[in-house]
Design a protein around this motif. Structure first.
Motif, PDB file in Angstrom:
ATOM      1  N   ILE A 206       6.116 -13.975  -6.962  1.00  0.00           N
ATOM      2  CA  ILE A 206       6.996 -12.832  -7.206  1.00  0.00           C
ATOM      3  C   ILE A 206       6.300 -11.678  -7.906  1.00  0.00           C
ATOM      4  O   ILE A 206       6.953 -10.742  -8.354  1.00  0.00           O
ATOM      5  N   GLY A 207       4.971 -11.715  -7.983  1.00  0.00           N
ATOM      6  CA  GLY A 207       4.249 -10.764  -8.809  1.00  0.00           C
ATOM      7  C   GLY A 207       4.093  -9.360  -8.270  1.00  0.00           C
ATOM      8  O   GLY A 207       3.717  -8.466  -9.008  1.00  0.00           O
ATOM      9  N   SER A 208       4.415  -9.120  -7.023  1.00  0.00           N
ATOM     10  CA  SER A 208       4.231  -7.760  -6.516  1.00  0.00           C
ATOM     11  C   SER A 208       5.402  -6.876  -6.938  1.00  0.00           C
ATOM     12  O   SER A 208       6.505  -7.353  -7.208  1.00  0.00           O
ATOM     13  N   LYS A 209       5.163  -5.601  -7.006  1.00  0.00           N
ATOM     14  CA  LYS A 209       6.205  -4.639  -7.370  1.00  0.00           C
ATOM     15  C   LYS A 209       7.416  -4.779  -6.453  1.00  0.00           C
ATOM     16  O   LYS A 209       8.553  -4.819  -6.918  1.00  0.00           O
ATOM     17  N   TRP A 210       7.193  -4.886  -5.175  1.00  0.00           N
ATOM     18  CA  TRP A 210       8.303  -4.897  -4.227  1.00  0.00           C
ATOM     19  C   TRP A 210       9.052  -6.212  -4.231  1.00  0.00           C
ATOM     20  O   TRP A 210      10.268  -6.237  -4.015  1.00  0.00           O
TER      21      TRP A 210
ATOM     22  N   GLY B 124      19.114  -3.232   6.739  1.00  0.00           N
ATOM     23  CA  GLY B 124      19.322  -1.796   6.554  1.00  0.00           C
ATOM     24  C   GLY B 124      19.749  -1.442   5.142  1.00  0.00           C
ATOM     25  O   GLY B 124      19.368  -0.402   4.608  1.00  0.00           O
ATOM     26  N   GLU B 125      20.556  -2.310   4.522  1.00  0.00           N
ATOM     27  CA  GLU B 125      20.980  -2.077   3.139  1.00  0.00           C
ATOM     28  C   GLU B 125      19.790  -2.151   2.193  1.00  0.00           C
ATOM     29  O   GLU B 125      19.677  -1.342   1.260  1.00  0.00           O
ATOM     30  N   LEU B 126      18.919  -3.114   2.440  1.00  0.00           N
ATOM     31  CA  LEU B 126      17.714  -3.229   1.604  1.00  0.00           C
ATOM     32  C   LEU B 126      16.840  -1.990   1.756  1.00  0.00           C
ATOM     33  O   LEU B 126      16.344  -1.445   0.770  1.00  0.00           O
ATOM     34  N   LYS B 127      16.684  -1.534   2.989  1.00  0.00           N
ATOM     35  CA  LYS B 127      15.859  -0.348   3.252  1.00  0.00           C
ATOM     36  C   LYS B 127      16.446   0.876   2.540  1.00  0.00           C
ATOM     37  O   LYS B 127      15.695   1.662   1.942  1.00  0.00           O
ATOM     38  N   ARG B 128      17.744   1.041   2.582  1.00  0.00           N
ATOM     39  CA  ARG B 128      18.383   2.174   1.891  1.00  0.00           C
ATOM     40  C   ARG B 128      18.302   2.040   0.375  1.00  0.00           C
ATOM     41  O   ARG B 128      18.212   3.030  -0.344  1.00  0.00           O
TER      42      ARG B 128
ATOM     43  N   PRO C  73      14.223   3.345  -0.938  1.00  0.00           N
ATOM     44  CA  PRO C  73      13.763   4.360   0.014  1.00  0.00           C
ATOM     45  C   PRO C  73      12.250   4.612  -0.016  1.00  0.00           C
ATOM     46  O   PRO C  73      11.697   5.078   0.975  1.00  0.00           O
ATOM     47  N   ASP C  74      11.572   4.268  -1.112  1.00  0.00           N
ATOM     48  CA  ASP C  74      10.138   4.552  -1.177  1.00  0.00           C
ATOM     49  C   ASP C  74       9.256   3.405  -0.678  1.00  0.00           C
ATOM     50  O   ASP C  74       8.033   3.506  -0.726  1.00  0.00           O
ATOM     51  N   ILE C  75       9.852   2.336  -0.135  1.00  0.00           N
ATOM     52  CA  ILE C  75       9.046   1.262   0.450  1.00  0.00           C
ATOM     53  C   ILE C  75       8.862   1.566   1.935  1.00  0.00           C
ATOM     54  O   ILE C  75       9.787   2.027   2.612  1.00  0.00           O
ATOM     55  N   SER C  76       7.664   1.321   2.432  1.00  0.00           N
ATOM     56  CA  SER C  76       7.421   1.533   3.861  1.00  0.00           C
ATOM     57  C   SER C  76       8.052   0.391   4.655  1.00  0.00           C
ATOM     58  O   SER C  76       8.264  -0.714   4.135  1.00  0.00           O
ATOM     59  N   GLU C  77       8.342   0.668   5.907  1.00  0.00           N
ATOM     60  CA  GLU C  77       8.914  -0.348   6.798  1.00  0.00           C
ATOM     61  C   GLU C  77       8.000  -1.572   6.873  1.00  0.00           C
ATOM     62  O   GLU C  77       8.453  -2.706   6.769  1.00  0.00           O
TER      63      GLU C  77
ATOM     64  N   ILE D 103       9.027  -5.381   5.526  1.00  0.00           N
ATOM     65  CA  ILE D 103       8.985  -6.530   6.436  1.00  0.00           C
ATOM     66  C   ILE D 103       8.056  -7.606   5.894  1.00  0.00           C
ATOM     67  O   ILE D 103       8.405  -8.792   5.871  1.00  0.00           O
ATOM     68  N   GLN D 104       6.860  -7.210   5.430  1.00  0.00           N
ATOM     69  CA  GLN D 104       5.880  -8.181   4.931  1.00  0.00           C
ATOM     70  C   GLN D 104       6.369  -8.887   3.666  1.00  0.00           C
ATOM     71  O   GLN D 104       6.252 -10.102   3.528  1.00  0.00           O
ATOM     72  N   GLU D 105       6.929  -8.128   2.731  1.00  0.00           N
ATOM     73  CA  GLU D 105       7.389  -8.723   1.476  1.00  0.00           C
ATOM     74  C   GLU D 105       8.561  -9.680   1.726  1.00  0.00           C
ATOM     75  O   GLU D 105       8.622 -10.756   1.129  1.00  0.00           O
ATOM     76  N   LEU D 106       9.482  -9.295   2.609  1.00  0.00           N
ATOM     77  CA  LEU D 106      10.574 -10.202   2.956  1.00  0.00           C
ATOM     78  C   LEU D 106      10.038 -11.465   3.622  1.00  0.00           C
ATOM     79  O   LEU D 106      10.482 -12.577   3.306  1.00  0.00           O
ATOM     80  N   LYS D 107       9.082 -11.305   4.505  1.00  0.00           N
ATOM     81  CA  LYS D 107       8.475 -12.454   5.180  1.00  0.00           C
ATOM     82  C   LYS D 107       7.836 -13.397   4.154  1.00  0.00           C
ATOM     83  O   LYS D 107       8.006 -14.621   4.223  1.00  0.00           O
ATOM     84  N   ASP D 108       7.101 -12.833   3.190  1.00  0.00           N
ATOM     85  CA  ASP D 108       6.463 -13.645   2.149  1.00  0.00           C
ATOM     86  C   ASP D 108       7.499 -14.405   1.322  1.00  0.00           C
ATOM     87  O   ASP D 108       7.314 -15.584   1.009  1.00  0.00           O
ATOM     88  N   LEU D 109       8.596 -13.734   0.959  1.00  0.00           N
ATOM     89  CA  LEU D 109       9.639 -14.375   0.161  1.00  0.00           C
ATOM     90  C   LEU D 109      10.336 -15.481   0.951  1.00  0.00           C
ATOM     91  O   LEU D 109      10.680 -16.528   0.394  1.00  0.00           O
ATOM     92  N   VAL D 110      10.519 -15.260   2.254  1.00  0.00           N
ATOM     93  CA  VAL D 110      11.117 -16.290   3.113  1.00  0.00           C
ATOM     94  C   VAL D 110      10.171 -17.488   3.205  1.00  0.00           C
ATOM     95  O   VAL D 110      10.588 -18.641   3.038  1.00  0.00           O
ATOM     96  N   GLU D 111       8.893 -17.229   3.436  1.00  0.00           N
ATOM     97  CA  GLU D 111       7.905 -18.314   3.556  1.00  0.00           C
ATOM     98  C   GLU D 111       7.775 -19.106   2.257  1.00  0.00           C
ATOM     99  O   GLU D 111       7.528 -20.309   2.287  1.00  0.00           O
ATOM    100  N   ALA D 112       7.959 -18.441   1.119  1.00  0.00           N
ATOM    101  CA  ALA D 112       7.879 -19.116  -0.175  1.00  0.00           C
ATOM    102  C   ALA D 112       9.147 -19.906  -0.486  1.00  0.00           C
ATOM    103  O   ALA D 112       9.193 -20.658  -1.458  1.00  0.00           O
ATOM    104  N   GLY D 113      10.181 -19.738   0.342  1.00  0.00           N
ATOM    105  CA  GLY D 113      11.422 -20.451   0.128  1.00  0.00           C
ATOM    106  C   GLY D 113      12.320 -19.818  -0.925  1.00  0.00           C
ATOM    107  O   GLY D 113      13.267 -20.445  -1.390  1.00  0.00           O
TER     108      GLY D 113
END
Length: 103
Positions: free
Chosen positions: A18-22, A38-42, A45-49, A53-63
């Protein structure tokens, strides 16, 4: 030798998860319940698409986060903290308090 110099160090492991800013921001967004992509993206607003996607993928993979995709048009994707991910909420709250002390 202190445990902090070992790969068995709890702090090192937590920072990997969980150490990254995002990731911490996403945990904060999800702490009150399910959010659609879409709610997360809104909400962030300063996170790139690509980074979202990558940070969500990492959190999903980490369980820590569960992703549910619905076969609809347009596609609907929802994210929520898992039981394991909910254990990060007190950490998020402490980091938030620490940050607010320095605003």
């Amino acid at each position: 030798m202190h445990l902090i110099h070992s790969e068995k160090c709890g702090v090192r492991r937590a920072m990997m998860l969980i150490g990254s800013k995002w990731k911490m921001v996403l945990i904060g967004c999800l702490k009150d319940g399910m959010q659609r992509y879409g709610e997360l993206k809104r909400s962030i607003p300063d996170i790139s698409e690509k980074m979202l996607i990558q940070e969500l993928k990492d959190l999903v993979e980490a369980g820590l986060v569960e992703k549910t995709s619905y076969p609809e048009v347009p596609p609907r994707v929802e994210y929520r903290l898992t039981e394991k991910g909910q254990k990060a909420i007190p950490v998020w709250e402490m980091v938030e308090r620490f940050g607010c002390d320095y605003l």
